[in-house]
Design a protein around this motif. Structure first.
Motif, PDB file in Angstrom:
ATOM      1  N   VAL A  95      15.572  -2.156 -26.347  1.00  0.00           N
ATOM      2  CA  VAL A  95      15.247  -1.967 -24.843  1.00  0.00           C
ATOM      3  C   VAL A  95      16.330  -1.073 -24.181  1.00  0.00           C
ATOM      4  CG1 VAL A  95      14.924  -3.190 -22.808  1.00  0.00           C
ATOM      5  CG2 VAL A  95      13.981  -3.916 -24.721  1.00  0.00           C
ATOM      6  N   ALA A  96      17.764  -1.166 -24.448  1.00  0.00           N
ATOM      7  CA  ALA A  96      18.657  -0.526 -24.003  1.00  0.00           C
ATOM      8  C   ALA A  96      18.637   0.980 -24.396  1.00  0.00           C
ATOM      9  CB  ALA A  96      20.027  -1.239 -24.307  1.00  0.00           C
ATOM     10  N   PHE A  97      18.395   1.272 -25.575  1.00  0.00           N
ATOM     11  CA  PHE A  97      18.203   2.355 -25.958  1.00  0.00           C
ATOM     12  C   PHE A  97      16.884   3.200 -25.516  1.00  0.00           C
ATOM     13  CE2 PHE A  97      21.353   2.111 -29.929  1.00  0.00           C
ATOM     14  CZ  PHE A  97      21.760   3.562 -29.477  1.00  0.00           C
ATOM     15  N   LEU A  98      16.242   2.412 -25.450  1.00  0.00           N
ATOM     16  CA  LEU A  98      14.856   2.912 -24.637  1.00  0.00           C
ATOM     17  C   LEU A  98      15.284   3.422 -23.409  1.00  0.00           C
ATOM     18  CD1 LEU A  98      11.960   0.883 -26.039  1.00  0.00           C
ATOM     19  CD2 LEU A  98      12.276   3.255 -26.594  1.00  0.00           C
ATOM     20  N   VAL A  99      15.843   2.503 -22.526  1.00  0.00           N
ATOM     21  CA  VAL A  99      16.369   3.039 -21.240  1.00  0.00           C
ATOM     22  C   VAL A  99      17.384   4.118 -21.226  1.00  0.00           C
ATOM     23  CG1 VAL A  99      17.525   2.392 -19.090  1.00  0.00           C
ATOM     24  CG2 VAL A  99      15.986   0.805 -20.297  1.00  0.00           C
ATOM     25  N   THR A 100      18.301   4.387 -22.166  1.00  0.00           N
ATOM     26  CA  THR A 100      19.179   5.462 -21.998  1.00  0.00           C
ATOM     27  C   THR A 100      18.440   6.570 -22.653  1.00  0.00           C
ATOM     28  OG1 THR A 100      21.008   3.698 -22.691  1.00  0.00           O
ATOM     29  CG2 THR A 100      21.454   6.242 -23.129  1.00  0.00           C
ATOM     30  N   GLY A 101      17.655   6.427 -23.656  1.00  0.00           N
ATOM     31  CA  GLY A 101      16.993   7.438 -24.030  1.00  0.00           C
ATOM     32  C   GLY A 101      16.106   8.263 -23.056  1.00  0.00           C
ATOM     33  N   ALA A 102      15.477   7.359 -22.157  1.00  0.00           N
ATOM     34  CA  ALA A 102      14.489   7.982 -20.959  1.00  0.00           C
ATOM     35  C   ALA A 102      15.480   8.496 -20.058  1.00  0.00           C
ATOM     36  CB  ALA A 102      13.952   6.680 -20.356  1.00  0.00           C
ATOM     37  N   ALA A 103      16.546   8.088 -19.645  1.00  0.00           N
ATOM     38  CA  ALA A 103      17.559   8.591 -18.894  1.00  0.00           C
ATOM     39  C   ALA A 103      17.871  10.236 -19.313  1.00  0.00           C
ATOM     40  CB  ALA A 103      18.795   7.917 -18.728  1.00  0.00           C
ATOM     41  N   VAL A 104      18.339  10.226 -20.765  1.00  0.00           N
ATOM     42  CA  VAL A 104      18.547  11.646 -21.361  1.00  0.00           C
ATOM     43  C   VAL A 104      17.501  12.440 -21.429  1.00  0.00           C
ATOM     44  CG1 VAL A 104      19.523  12.536 -23.648  1.00  0.00           C
ATOM     45  CG2 VAL A 104      20.424  10.376 -22.993  1.00  0.00           C
ATOM     46  N   LEU A 105      16.335  11.915 -21.507  1.00  0.00           N
ATOM     47  CA  LEU A 105      15.211  13.051 -21.618  1.00  0.00           C
ATOM     48  C   LEU A 105      14.659  13.335 -20.213  1.00  0.00           C
ATOM     49  CD1 LEU A 105      13.490  11.465 -24.847  1.00  0.00           C
ATOM     50  CD2 LEU A 105      14.664  13.552 -24.671  1.00  0.00           C
ATOM     51  N   GLY A 106      15.194  12.633 -19.136  1.00  0.00           N
ATOM     52  CA  GLY A 106      14.755  13.211 -17.649  1.00  0.00           C
ATOM     53  C   GLY A 106      13.447  12.181 -17.430  1.00  0.00           C
ATOM     54  N   TYR A 107      13.267  11.173 -17.932  1.00  0.00           N
ATOM     55  CA  TYR A 107      12.063  10.500 -17.634  1.00  0.00           C
ATOM     56  C   TYR A 107      12.389   9.092 -16.610  1.00  0.00           C
ATOM     57  CZ  TYR A 107       9.762  12.413 -21.501  1.00  0.00           C
ATOM     58  OH  TYR A 107       9.191  13.519 -22.391  1.00  0.00           O
ATOM     59  N   LEU A 108      13.597   8.976 -16.295  1.00  0.00           N
ATOM     60  CA  LEU A 108      13.870   8.040 -15.163  1.00  0.00           C
ATOM     61  C   LEU A 108      14.145   8.758 -13.769  1.00  0.00           C
ATOM     62  CD1 LEU A 108      16.468   5.522 -16.882  1.00  0.00           C
ATOM     63  CD2 LEU A 108      14.116   5.355 -16.401  1.00  0.00           C
ATOM     64  N   PRO A 109      13.774   8.088 -12.983  1.00  0.00           N
ATOM     65  CA  PRO A 109      13.968   8.623 -11.544  1.00  0.00           C
ATOM     66  C   PRO A 109      15.400   8.835 -11.221  1.00  0.00           C
ATOM     67  CG  PRO A 109      12.646   6.600 -11.316  1.00  0.00           C
ATOM     68  CD  PRO A 109      12.948   6.648 -12.684  1.00  0.00           C
ATOM     69  N   ALA A 110      15.662   9.820 -10.414  1.00  0.00           N
ATOM     70  CA  ALA A 110      17.115  10.268 -10.130  1.00  0.00           C
ATOM     71  C   ALA A 110      17.953   8.975  -9.773  1.00  0.00           C
ATOM     72  CB  ALA A 110      17.200  11.271  -9.497  1.00  0.00           C
ATOM     73  N   GLY A 111      17.471   8.248  -9.153  1.00  0.00           N
ATOM     74  CA  GLY A 111      18.415   7.013  -8.496  1.00  0.00           C
ATOM     75  C   GLY A 111      18.757   6.127  -9.521  1.00  0.00           C
ATOM     76  N   LEU A 112      18.151   6.088 -10.535  1.00  0.00           N
ATOM     77  CA  LEU A 112      18.182   5.055 -11.606  1.00  0.00           C
ATOM     78  C   LEU A 112      19.185   5.656 -12.921  1.00  0.00           C
ATOM     79  CD1 LEU A 112      14.771   3.214 -11.869  1.00  0.00           C
ATOM     80  CD2 LEU A 112      17.046   2.682 -10.549  1.00  0.00           C
ATOM     81  N   VAL A 113      19.107   6.867 -13.046  1.00  0.00           N
ATOM     82  CA  VAL A 113      19.820   7.383 -14.034  1.00  0.00           C
ATOM     83  C   VAL A 113      21.290   6.893 -14.365  1.00  0.00           C
ATOM     84  CG1 VAL A 113      20.956   9.718 -15.044  1.00  0.00           C
ATOM     85  CG2 VAL A 113      18.349   9.482 -14.106  1.00  0.00           C
ATOM     86  N   VAL A 114      22.022   6.753 -13.331  1.00  0.00           N
ATOM     87  CA  VAL A 114      23.410   6.431 -13.027  1.00  0.00           C
ATOM     88  C   VAL A 114      23.484   5.089 -13.839  1.00  0.00           C
ATOM     89  CG1 VAL A 114      23.294   5.242 -11.080  1.00  0.00           C
ATOM     90  CG2 VAL A 114      25.497   6.199 -11.800  1.00  0.00           C
TER      91      VAL A 114
END
Length: 215
Positions: A95-114
């Protein structure tokens, strides 16, 4: 048990049975300590890597977790690779890798990337350590060192959210100590001890390291 169900219904790769529970825990502790220490180095000296520090850190952890996962899947006996704690950590890390991967690939809202990098991993550690402690307490061995680690991870999460920003530059060094210590206590109980005394020592060592970083 869920692990027994999986072992009887899933066709897992044949295991060599070369790595037992303690050796796997020792390997996991080494990977965690190495990963967080190198992450601190990457963040502190971004010019030392030829690619983005974020990409380098994520790639580092992908390699480490893939290596430990491969050993767990192909080198350990069924009672280890299908154990409840290991399955729990496999789910949490995925789950953590999916979240981090989504951030790296630009799939997360900007406010959540941090919050998609080390924050999510510390949150996973809180859940994982607490749950592992409960599982150990139910099966007999003391899980106090895991409960203590979960509490320390909550403190680190609080620090990282801005309560004590002066600690953040050395936060990865704290993680390099706190994260692998419960695994090491389980892997080498005769040398490091376990239970309440070890939990207290873990808390004291982490507090001391935090003070060193502040000063």
């Amino acid at each position: 048990m869920f692990g027994e169900f999986l072992s009887s219904h899933l066709e897992a790769p044949a295991s060599t049975y070369r790595v037992g529970r303690r050796r796997l825990l020792g390997l996991g502790a080494f990977a965690l300590a190495t990963g967080w220490a190198l992450t601190e180095a990457i963040v502190s000296f971004p010019g030392a890597v030829p690619i983005s520090p974020t990409t380098a850190a994520v790639g580092l952890w992908a390699v480490l977790f893939a290596a430990v996962g491969a050993v767990a899947l192909t080198q350990t006996p069924d009672y280890v690779r299908f154990s409840q704690p290991l399955l729990l950590w496999a789910v949490l890390n995925t789950v953590a890798f999916l979240v981090t991967g989504a951030a790296v690939l630009g799939y997360l809202p900007a406010g959540l990337v941090v919050y998609a990098y080390w924050h999510v991993w510390v949150l996973v550690a809180v859940i994982g350590f607490a749950a592992t402690g409960v599982l150990l307490e139910r099966s007999g061995p003391s899980g106090q060192h895991y409960f203590t680690a979960a509490g320390l991870e909550v403190s680190l999460l609080f620090i990282g959210l801005g309560a004590f920003p002066e600690l953040v530059p050395g936060l990865y060094l704290l993680l390099a100590f706190v994260h692998p210590t419960p695994l090491a206590l389980d892997a080498y109980p005769g040398d490091l001890g376990a239970g309440p005394d070890a939990a207290i020592q873990l808390a004291l060592y982490a507090t001391g390291l935090g003070l060193v970083l502040v000063l």
